[in-house]
Design a protein around this motif. Structure first.
Motif, PDB file in Angstrom:
ATOM      1  N   ARG A   1     -22.100   5.921  -6.697  1.00 11.08           N
ATOM      2  CA  ARG A   1     -20.644   5.856  -6.671  1.00 11.08           C
ATOM      3  C   ARG A   1     -20.145   5.983  -5.241  1.00 11.08           C
ATOM      4  N   ASP A   2     -19.085   5.295  -4.947  1.00 15.74           N
ATOM      5  CA  ASP A   2     -18.478   5.343  -3.628  1.00 15.74           C
ATOM      6  C   ASP A   2     -17.787   6.686  -3.480  1.00 15.74           C
ATOM      7  N   PRO A   3     -18.270   7.573  -2.592  1.00 16.89           N
ATOM      8  CA  PRO A   3     -17.667   8.901  -2.477  1.00 16.89           C
ATOM      9  C   PRO A   3     -16.245   8.874  -1.950  1.00 16.89           C
ATOM     10  N   LYS A   4     -15.829   7.715  -1.410  1.00 19.83           N
ATOM     11  CA  LYS A   4     -14.484   7.637  -0.856  1.00 19.83           C
ATOM     12  C   LYS A   4     -13.443   7.225  -1.879  1.00 19.83           C
ATOM     13  N   ARG A   5     -13.931   6.737  -3.033  1.00 19.69           N
ATOM     14  CA  ARG A   5     -12.944   6.257  -4.000  1.00 19.69           C
ATOM     15  C   ARG A   5     -12.187   7.430  -4.593  1.00 19.69           C
ATOM     16  N   GLN A   6     -11.010   7.152  -5.082  1.00 18.89           N
ATOM     17  CA  GLN A   6     -10.162   8.198  -5.605  1.00 18.89           C
ATOM     18  C   GLN A   6     -10.669   8.711  -6.942  1.00 18.89           C
ATOM     19  N   LYS A   7     -10.327   9.973  -7.241  1.00 16.33           N
ATOM     20  CA  LYS A   7     -10.677  10.550  -8.526  1.00 16.33           C
ATOM     21  C   LYS A   7      -9.924   9.836  -9.632  1.00 16.33           C
ATOM     22  N   LEU A   8     -10.557   9.764 -10.777  1.00 20.17           N
ATOM     23  CA  LEU A   8      -9.877   9.258 -11.954  1.00 20.17           C
ATOM     24  C   LEU A   8      -9.017  10.350 -12.554  1.00 20.17           C
ATOM     25  N   SER A   9      -7.918   9.956 -13.113  1.00 21.28           N
ATOM     26  CA  SER A   9      -7.061  10.916 -13.795  1.00 21.28           C
ATOM     27  C   SER A   9      -7.806  11.575 -14.931  1.00 21.28           C
ATOM     28  N   SER A  10      -7.541  12.870 -15.125  1.00 18.61           N
ATOM     29  CA  SER A  10      -8.164  13.563 -16.243  1.00 18.61           C
ATOM     30  C   SER A  10      -7.668  13.023 -17.566  1.00 18.61           C
ATOM     31  N   SER A  11      -6.617  12.214 -17.538  1.00 15.06           N
ATOM     32  CA  SER A  11      -6.140  11.641 -18.796  1.00 15.06           C
ATOM     33  C   SER A  11      -7.109  10.629 -19.357  1.00 15.06           C
ATOM     34  N   THR A  12      -8.023  10.108 -18.519  1.00 17.04           N
ATOM     35  CA  THR A  12      -9.005   9.175 -19.026  1.00 17.04           C
ATOM     36  C   THR A  12     -10.207   9.883 -19.598  1.00 17.04           C
ATOM     37  N   SER A  13     -10.210  11.213 -19.515  1.00 23.82           N
ATOM     38  CA  SER A  13     -11.388  11.934 -19.967  1.00 23.82           C
ATOM     39  C   SER A  13     -11.297  12.263 -21.430  1.00 23.82           C
TER      40      SER A  13
ATOM     41  N   GLU B   1     -16.117   1.586 -22.389  1.00 22.60           N
ATOM     42  CA  GLU B   1     -14.858   2.061 -21.824  1.00 22.60           C
ATOM     43  C   GLU B   1     -13.678   1.378 -22.501  1.00 22.60           C
ATOM     44  N   ARG B   2     -13.820   0.078 -22.689  1.00 26.12           N
ATOM     45  CA  ARG B   2     -12.738  -0.680 -23.305  1.00 26.12           C
ATOM     46  C   ARG B   2     -12.519  -0.218 -24.753  1.00 26.12           C
ATOM     47  N   TRP B   3     -13.613   0.020 -25.457  1.00 28.61           N
ATOM     48  CA  TRP B   3     -13.489   0.513 -26.837  1.00 28.61           C
ATOM     49  C   TRP B   3     -12.805   1.883 -26.869  1.00 28.61           C
ATOM     50  N   PHE B   4     -13.169   2.751 -25.965  1.00 23.78           N
ATOM     51  CA  PHE B   4     -12.561   4.085 -25.876  1.00 23.78           C
ATOM     52  C   PHE B   4     -11.062   3.991 -25.629  1.00 23.78           C
ATOM     53  N   MET B   5     -10.673   3.126 -24.705  1.00 23.63           N
ATOM     54  CA  MET B   5      -9.258   2.986 -24.367  1.00 23.63           C
ATOM     55  C   MET B   5      -8.466   2.348 -25.510  1.00 23.63           C
ATOM     56  N   GLU B   6      -9.088   1.394 -26.175  1.00 22.63           N
ATOM     57  CA  GLU B   6      -8.377   0.625 -27.192  1.00 22.63           C
ATOM     58  C   GLU B   6      -8.347   1.325 -28.542  1.00 22.63           C
ATOM     59  N   GLU B   7      -9.438   1.998 -28.927  1.00 25.82           N
ATOM     60  CA  GLU B   7      -9.552   2.532 -30.274  1.00 25.82           C
ATOM     61  C   GLU B   7      -9.433   4.051 -30.377  1.00 25.82           C
ATOM     62  N   VAL B   8      -9.735   4.789 -29.317  1.00 26.11           N
ATOM     63  CA  VAL B   8      -9.718   6.255 -29.398  1.00 26.11           C
ATOM     64  C   VAL B   8      -8.406   6.822 -28.850  1.00 26.11           C
TER      65      VAL B   8
END
Length: 471
Positions: free
Chosen positions: A93-105, A269-276
């Motif tokens: 993983r790129d250590p410089k990329r921004q953190k993901l929101s905890s809302s995606t967890s 990921e797409r299934w999680f976002m769409e169905e969960v």
């Protein structure tokens, strides 16, 4: 019920330069649980709908058809762990990329796809916990202060980790007899007469509903008690009713939008976002992943609470001894923490009525702490002649329990102020009113026949009788 009355800055969104590598390996029984994502039959994707680890038997739902996997006779197919594969590591993983929101967890019962992990996060399937949640319970005065600091609900066209905050009366956080138990894969868990659902619906304004439905115009979007439901189910209705007059702090999240779903290149990921995460969900106060900078799950929970809600709690309020003492003062039997599957630890924190609340300069956060001059809660909390009774004192007095059932190694019995006996493990800093299991043993229940059994992952041993240190 209180609503949040300037929302904090949103957490960072996913960066496009993320590079990931997922390594698959054969599953083991201890790595599989209800809600886990798996691969079967040469790469088909599925989710575990039921698991009996002790017998190495698992049942799968196909994520493409959303139907149970069946054999040639159309009976639901039983899988062994070696027939399944799991994603076991996230690297590069790129250590410089921004953190993901905890809302995606999400917890293990949601099995958030690995592409949602923060930068630098490494996870091996079945090896240790990786996520923390926290539920804060406090007085009306404390909740009003928190909600006023957080600001009004955000009706902008963006999904955030905490769209708004609600304070829910503890005694009304319960389900009706017709409601289903918490299941992250179900959109409708509660009946219309459910007190918890009614409370949730009352807290959501029409503008928030309109925003959520504009994000997902393809489905019927409603309000759903989600992780908050899981929490108050685990705490128990009797304990929640004893907390009458206090409030649970709940963070509200919206469904992922169609554009976000289409932009995802990962099938799980797409299934999680769409169905969960497809409803207006009432969660606990905050949730977040364990990151490299976190020394423990508790540190991850502290960080999530500050980032999502703008709250800091003193170390004394986080301590087990203080939380045990506060429960004893209220006469309520409730856990200090619960586990959601094998990877998510949920902390349950009570704020004392006299807790101090101060604004933290430079952090845009509220700091809660014990009032000046208050006696630090002992661990265990029983006192003699005004002085805390230590663990060593209680060890010396175990003779009074000689006729009781033998405890596993490391555990002792302690009497609370009310005279009720609980169990204390000084090495683990854990307390429980439920008779403790020996090291390595876990309690399992099969959804197929409802039978309870005990499983030791390292020994690969299961049994129906309560285990001892010798088993």
């Amino acid at each position: 019920l209180f609503r949040s009355p300037h929302p904090p800055p949103p957490l960072c969104t996913p960066a496009s330069n993320m590079a990931t590598k997922i390594v698959r390996k054969k599953a083991t029984p201890e790595a599989l649980y209800k809600g886990a994502f798996v691969y079967y039959d040469s790469g088909k994707t599925g989710m575990v709908t039921d698991a009996w680890g002790g017998l190495d038997e698992f049942w799968i739902k196909d994520l493409t058809t959303n139907q149970p996997v069946r054999d040639e006779s159309f009976a639901q197919k039983t899988f062994r762990a070696h027939q399944l594969e799991v994603d076991c590591e996230v690297v590069d993983r790129d250590p410089k990329r921004q953190k993901l929101s905890s809302s995606t967890s999400g917890g293990p019962r949601e099995s958030t796809p690995a592409t949602h992990l923060p930068a630098g996060k490494r996870v091996m399937a079945g090896e240790g916990a990786s996520q923390a949640r926290v539920l804060v319970i406090g007085s009306e005065e404390h909740m009003m202060r928190i909600l006023q600091h957080f600001g009004p609900p955000d009706h902008s066209m963006r999904r955030k980790s905490s769209q708004m905050l609600l304070a829910l009366q503890c005694e009304l956080c319960k389900c009706s007899t017709g409601c289903s138990k918490f299941d992250a894969g179900r959109r409708d868990m509660c009946k219309l007469d459910c007190p918890g659902l009614k409370l949730a619906v009352e807290g959501i304004e029409d503008d928030m509903l309109d925003l959520a439905r504009s994000l997902r115009p393809d489905i019927l979007v409603g309000v759903r008690p989600f992780h908050i439901k899981q929490a108050y189910e685990e705490i128990g209705q009797a304990a929640m009713e004893k907390l009458a007059g206090l409030y649970c702090l709940s963070a509200v999240t919206l469904p992922f939008g169609e554009a976000e779903i289409r932009a995802s290149t990962d099938e799980l990921e797409r299934w999680f976002m769409e169905e969960v995460r497809c409803q207006i969900d009432l969660g606990v106060s905050a949730e977040g992943y364990l990151e490299d900078r976190d020394a423990s799950l508790q540190e991850a929970a502290k960080r999530a609470l500050q980032e999502s809600c703008g709250i800091c709690l003193s170390d004394e309020l986080w301590s087990d001894s203080t939380q045990i003492h506060l429960r004893q003062e209220l006469g309520v039997d409730m856990p200090i923490m619960i586990w959601d599957g094998s990877e998510t630890k949920v902390f349950i924190l009570l704020l004392p009525a006299a807790a101090k609340c101060d604004e933290v300069a430079g952090k845009d956060a509220l700091q809660f702490s014990m009032p000046a001059g208050s006696a630090k809660a002992a661990n265990p909390a029983k006192t003699i002649a005004g002085k805390p009774k230590t663990t060593a004192d209680w060890r010396a007095e175990q003779e009074q329990f000689k006729d009781e059932r033998k405890l596993p190694r490391g555990w002792i019995r302690v009497k609370s102020k009310t005279g009720k006996v609980y169990f204390w493990n000084a090495a683990k800093k854990e307390s429980t009113y439920e008779f403790p299991l020996p090291e390595g043993w876990t309690k399992q229940v099969s959804k197929t026949n409802g039978k309870q059994y005990y499983f030791h992952a390292k020994k690969r041993k299961s049994m129906f009788d309560f285990p001892t240190d010798d088993d």
